[in-house]
Design a protein around this motif. Structure first.
Motif, short mmCIF file in Angstrom:
data_model
loop_
_atom_site.label_atom_id
_atom_site.label_comp_id
_atom_site.label_asym_id
_atom_site.label_seq_id
_atom_site.Cartn_x
_atom_site.Cartn_y
_atom_site.Cartn_z
N ILE A 50 0.50 -4.45 5.57
CA ILE A 50 0.46 -5.69 6.34
C ILE A 50 1.11 -6.75 5.47
CG2 ILE A 50 -1.03 -7.31 7.57
CD1 ILE A 50 -3.14 -4.98 7.61
N ILE A 51 2.30 -7.18 5.86
CA ILE A 51 3.14 -7.91 4.92
C ILE A 51 3.92 -9.01 5.63
CG2 ILE A 51 4.99 -6.18 5.22
CD1 ILE A 51 5.69 -6.63 2.23
N GLY A 52 4.06 -10.13 4.94
CA GLY A 52 4.82 -11.24 5.50
C GLY A 52 4.45 -12.55 4.84
N PRO A 53 4.99 -13.64 5.35
CA PRO A 53 4.78 -14.96 4.73
C PRO A 53 3.32 -15.38 4.71
CG PRO A 53 6.54 -15.04 6.37
CD PRO A 53 5.87 -13.72 6.52
N CYS A 54 2.99 -16.23 3.76
CA CYS A 54 1.66 -16.84 3.74
C CYS A 54 1.40 -17.53 5.07
CB CYS A 54 1.58 -17.84 2.58
SG CYS A 54 0.05 -18.78 2.55
N SER A 287 -5.32 8.02 -5.75
CA SER A 287 -4.93 9.35 -6.23
C SER A 287 -6.02 10.00 -7.07
CB SER A 287 -3.63 9.26 -7.04
OG SER A 287 -3.85 8.64 -8.30
N LEU A 288 -6.93 9.19 -7.61
CA LEU A 288 -7.97 9.70 -8.49
C LEU A 288 -9.23 10.14 -7.76
CD1 LEU A 288 -7.85 7.06 -11.38
CD2 LEU A 288 -6.84 9.36 -11.37
N SER A 289 -9.45 9.59 -6.58
CA SER A 289 -10.74 9.79 -5.90
C SER A 289 -10.52 10.08 -4.42
CB SER A 289 -11.60 8.52 -6.04
OG SER A 289 -12.66 8.52 -5.12
N PRO A 290 -11.03 11.22 -3.93
CA PRO A 290 -10.92 11.50 -2.49
C PRO A 290 -11.68 10.48 -1.65
CG PRO A 290 -12.30 13.13 -3.59
CD PRO A 290 -11.66 12.34 -4.66
N GLU A 291 -12.76 9.92 -2.21
CA GLU A 291 -13.52 8.91 -1.48
C GLU A 291 -12.69 7.64 -1.30
OE1 GLU A 291 -16.29 11.76 -3.35
OE2 GLU A 291 -14.69 10.49 -4.16
N ILE A 292 -12.03 7.21 -2.38
CA ILE A 292 -11.20 6.01 -2.29
C ILE A 292 -9.99 6.27 -1.40
CG2 ILE A 292 -9.72 4.44 -3.60
CD1 ILE A 292 -11.71 4.63 -5.89
N HIS A 293 -9.42 7.45 -1.51
CA HIS A 293 -8.28 7.81 -0.67
C HIS A 293 -8.66 7.71 0.81
CE1 HIS A 293 -5.17 10.28 1.28
NE2 HIS A 293 -4.42 9.97 0.24
N LYS A 294 -9.84 8.16 1.12
CA LYS A 294 -10.31 8.13 2.51
C LYS A 294 -10.62 6.71 2.97
CE LYS A 294 -13.91 10.11 5.49
NZ LYS A 294 -15.11 10.98 5.53
N LEU A 295 -11.15 5.87 2.05
CA LEU A 295 -11.60 4.53 2.40
C LEU A 295 -10.44 3.55 2.54
CD1 LEU A 295 -14.01 2.48 2.70
CD2 LEU A 295 -13.77 2.10 0.23
N VAL A 296 -9.51 3.55 1.60
CA VAL A 296 -8.45 2.53 1.55
C VAL A 296 -7.33 2.93 2.50
CG1 VAL A 296 -6.79 1.31 0.11
CG2 VAL A 296 -9.04 1.89 -0.81
N LYS A 297 -7.18 2.15 3.57
CA LYS A 297 -6.23 2.48 4.63
C LYS A 297 -4.93 1.68 4.52
CE LYS A 297 -9.29 5.07 6.81
NZ LYS A 297 -9.13 6.55 6.91
N GLY A 298 -4.89 0.72 3.59
CA GLY A 298 -3.67 -0.06 3.50
C GLY A 298 -3.79 -1.20 2.52
N VAL A 299 -2.71 -1.96 2.43
CA VAL A 299 -2.67 -3.14 1.57
C VAL A 299 -2.11 -4.31 2.37
CG1 VAL A 299 -2.51 -1.94 -0.64
CG2 VAL A 299 -0.42 -2.43 0.65
N MET A 300 -2.40 -5.50 1.89
CA MET A 300 -1.90 -6.74 2.48
C MET A 300 -1.13 -7.49 1.40
SD MET A 300 -4.16 -9.59 4.56
CE MET A 300 -4.52 -8.44 5.90
N ILE A 301 0.10 -7.90 1.73
CA ILE A 301 1.00 -8.50 0.75
C ILE A 301 1.62 -9.76 1.34
CG2 ILE A 301 3.12 -8.14 -0.59
CD1 ILE A 301 2.54 -5.07 -0.27
N GLU A 302 1.68 -10.83 0.54
CA GLU A 302 2.37 -12.05 0.96
C GLU A 302 3.80 -12.02 0.44
OE1 GLU A 302 -0.98 -15.28 2.02
OE2 GLU A 302 -0.19 -15.42 -0.02
#
Length: 344
Positions: A50-54, A287-302
């Motif tokens: 999820i990316i775009g201007p502030c 990459s280190l944790s299957p739990e984190i891999h399953k939980l984190v669905k994306g990132v948000m970037i300005e």
């Protein structure tokens, strides 16, 4: 009275009739909705960016930016879903300053809410029609959501809004994914309480109506860092933070446990270049944790066409440079998206 009622604005239905969505555009939007929902539910293993201007401050530069994203989406479509941030309402900590395109369709002119309502609807529709990407905005004002309800595929609830009852109840009526940010205090329990509320059915007053909602199973969390009592930023994207959030999700009866990591704001202490490192660390934790891999669905970037920020009215005015918080420039953003695709 201290209120001056200047003029009655058109209700959302009237604005939608003036600027309607075609059947074809509505069908395209629904497909975009489902792609994001499939990521949140785990039906798809793609990763959201999820990316775009502030803040969206100019239709021309925002659309040029989204056009670049659309061309990039074609190259990473097997792994990523790029969701342009078209944030047309800008929350202000003190209430001062530029409040976004809704208030000022031209940042250098006086506020004009009617023209602002029209401008943001036209911008969102143009972005969807011309570039075919799902559209994200922040719901700063719950009563205004309906002006864009038929266009948005992703909605963020900000750190200052997430504890507000009306925001939580209105979110429970969405049929699209909604991200609930942690409050500025950083309290994970408060953030998860907001998800509980958003996933629950409610009865309340909305825009003068007695309404019922069925609950939004696609409500999830967004980690954006916190600020302590001395106004110092504290990040919450590290491995141990993600594991703690995963564990707290397991303690609650919530549908579709999921989180998005906001790489800017208090996580980066608004040092916009740090977003690159933060995203890479989050991918490493996945990459280190299957739990984190399953939980984190994306990132948000300005991110915007030009890096950094400038003041409104600055001379020379730099096209595609943020007039609010500083953003990554396009070159850094493009490289980062390719790297995310390689590691997902």
């Amino acid at each position: 009275m201290s209120f001056e009622f200047k003029k009655k604005l058109p209700i959302p239905r009237e604005i939608k009739e003036m600027y309607p969505m075609s059947e074809a555009l509505t069908a395209r939007k629904q497909k975009m909705d489902q792609k994001i929902i499939d990521v949140i539910t785990g039906a798809s293993d793609k990763f959201l960016v999820i990316i775009g201007p502030c803040s969206a401050d100019s239709e021309d530069s925002v659309c040029e930016y989204i056009g670049r994203l659309a061309r990039l989406q074609e190259k990473v479509a097997d792994r990523l879903i790029l969701v342009p941030r078209i944030y047309t309402n800008k929350p202000r900590t003190t209430g001062e300053g530029y409040k976004g395109m809704l208030h000022q369709p031209d940042p250098e002119k006086e506020p004009d809410l009617l023209q602002g309502i029209i401008a943001i609807r036209k911008l969102h529709m143009k972005a969807l029609a011309d570039y075919g990407l799902p559209i994200a905005d922040e719901m700063l004002y719950p009563e205004n959501y309906w002006y864009l309800s038929d266009i948005l595929s992703y909605i963020a609830i900000g750190a200052r809004s997430v504890e507000d009852q009306q925001h939580r109840l209105v979110t429970s009526g969405f049929d699209v994914a909604a991200g609930m940010k942690n409050p500025t205090s950083g309290d994970f329990a408060v953030m998860l309480n907001s998800v509980v509320a958003a996933q629950t059915n409610h009865n309340f007053i909305y825009r003068g109506w007695d309404v019922n909602t069925t609950g939004n199973p696609y409500a999830h969390t967004i980690l954006r860092g916190s600020v302590n009592k001395y106004s110092r930023s504290r990040p919450n994207y590290h491995y141990e933070d993600l594991i703690k959030l995963y564990d707290m999700y397991q303690e609650r009866n919530l549908q579709n446990p999921a989180t998005i990591v906001d790489a800017n704001h208090a996580n980066s202490d608004k040092q916009f270049k740090e977003q690159i490192r933060i995203v890479k660390e989050v991918l490493h934790s996945r990459s280190l944790s299957p739990e984190i891999h399953k939980l984190v669905k994306g990132v948000m970037i300005e991110s915007y066409l030009e890096e950094g920020c400038q003041k409104i009215g600055s001379q020379p005015h730099i096209y595609g440079k943020s007039i609010t918080d500083p953003c990554l420039g396009w070159e850094d953003s493009e490289r980062l998206i390719y790297e995310i695709a390689e590691r997902c």
